[in-house]
Design a protein around this motif. Structure first.
Motif, PDB file in Angstrom:
ATOM      1  N   GLY A 176    -109.384  40.494 -19.809  1.00 38.23           N
ATOM      2  CA  GLY A 176    -108.555  41.530 -20.407  1.00 38.23           C
ATOM      3  C   GLY A 176    -107.891  41.137 -21.714  1.00 38.23           C
ATOM      4  N   THR A 177    -107.819  39.849 -22.008  1.00 35.71           N
ATOM      5  CA  THR A 177    -107.190  39.383 -23.249  1.00 35.71           C
ATOM      6  C   THR A 177    -108.095  39.649 -24.452  1.00 35.71           C
ATOM      7  N   VAL A 178    -107.480  40.083 -25.546  1.00 34.55           N
ATOM      8  CA  VAL A 178    -108.205  40.310 -26.798  1.00 34.55           C
ATOM      9  C   VAL A 178    -107.666  39.338 -27.838  1.00 34.55           C
ATOM     10  N   ILE A 179    -108.568  38.613 -28.502  1.00 37.70           N
ATOM     11  CA  ILE A 179    -108.194  37.632 -29.519  1.00 37.70           C
ATOM     12  C   ILE A 179    -108.819  38.047 -30.845  1.00 37.70           C
ATOM     13  N   ASP A 180    -107.998  38.262 -31.854  1.00 39.75           N
ATOM     14  CA  ASP A 180    -108.469  38.626 -33.191  1.00 39.75           C
ATOM     15  C   ASP A 180    -108.283  37.445 -34.137  1.00 39.75           C
ATOM     16  N   ILE A 181    -109.299  37.191 -34.950  1.00 34.37           N
ATOM     17  CA  ILE A 181    -109.287  36.045 -35.865  1.00 34.37           C
ATOM     18  C   ILE A 181    -109.707  36.501 -37.260  1.00 34.37           C
ATOM     19  N   THR A 182    -108.996  36.025 -38.278  1.00 36.51           N
ATOM     20  CA  THR A 182    -109.409  36.230 -39.661  1.00 36.51           C
ATOM     21  C   THR A 182    -109.439  34.878 -40.364  1.00 36.51           C
ATOM     22  N   ALA A 183    -110.342  34.738 -41.338  1.00 31.94           N
ATOM     23  CA  ALA A 183    -110.464  33.485 -42.084  1.00 31.94           C
ATOM     24  C   ALA A 183    -111.062  33.778 -43.448  1.00 31.94           C
TER      25      ALA A 183
END
Length: 204
Positions: free
Chosen positions: A105-112
């Motif tokens: 259920g966890t959502v992880i968003d990443i930007t680089a």
């Protein structure tokens, strides 16, 4: 009066001789100073480095999506991607965004700012102001994040700063992976962890 007419006639006669001679002189000068053209020579063309041009080729707005064996969704996107000049089988991507939608259920968003994607090994190295947010309330910043594209796994080889439900912290390393015993994803901070505890408000 007759003398004037004779003078005029002489001038006109001289002009008729001088002008054609001057024209011939100009033409001969043009031919003397012009370059000799060799018809056997090929037409001049700019030298093009074909290998350089091939390496500069790329794709705009590429996308990658997959599902792990555990049902976790992994998505990668970029503004532009091109072959790595040192290792052409790898890709360099600019303006990277990634999302992990975990089965739990966890959502992880990443930007680089950039990523070096190793297609053969199914890994990606994100670098340049890597920013991570999770639906559980964590905000994490680091300079480099190494991750896999076929399973839930990401680690930082260097320092991270983070804020979350327990407060603000710094650590020498962060690891996101599936716990071998429970099979559930877990986020670990290790190596010189410093935590500033900020307890939440409690109701009366």
């Amino acid at each position: 009066m007759a003398r004037a007419q004779n003078t005029y006639s002489r001038i006109v006669a001289w002009i008729k001789i001088i002008l054609p001679l001057s024209a011939l002189g100009l033409l001969s000068t043009l031919f003397l100073f012009s370059r000799t053209v060799d018809p056997t020579l090929s037409v001049p063309s700019s030298q093009i480095d074909l290998e350089q041009r091939a390496q500069d080729l790329g794709a705009t707005n590429p996308r990658f999506a997959g599902v792990t064996q555990e049902g976790d969704e992994i998505r990668f996107a970029a503004e532009f991607a091109r072959p790595n000049r040192e290792t052409p089988e790898n890709l360099i991507a600019d303006g990277v965004t990634a999302q992990l939608r975990l089965n739990a259920g966890t959502v992880i968003d990443i930007t680089a700012g950039q990523a070096d994607m190793q297609q053969g090994q199914m890994t990606a190295s994100l670098m340049g102001q890597v920013h991570i947010t999770t639906s559980t309330g964590y905000v994490i910043d680091t300079e480099r994040l190494n991750s896999r594209l076929d399973e839930v796994y990401a680690e930082t080889p260097g320092q991270v700063t983070a804020t979350g439900p327990i407060g603000a912290l710094t650590a020498g390393r962060m690891l996101l992976h599936n716990n071998a015993e429970s099979g559930e994803p877990e986020l670990l901070f290790t190596e010189g962890v410093k935590l500033i505890y900020q307890p939440g408000e409690t109701g009366e």
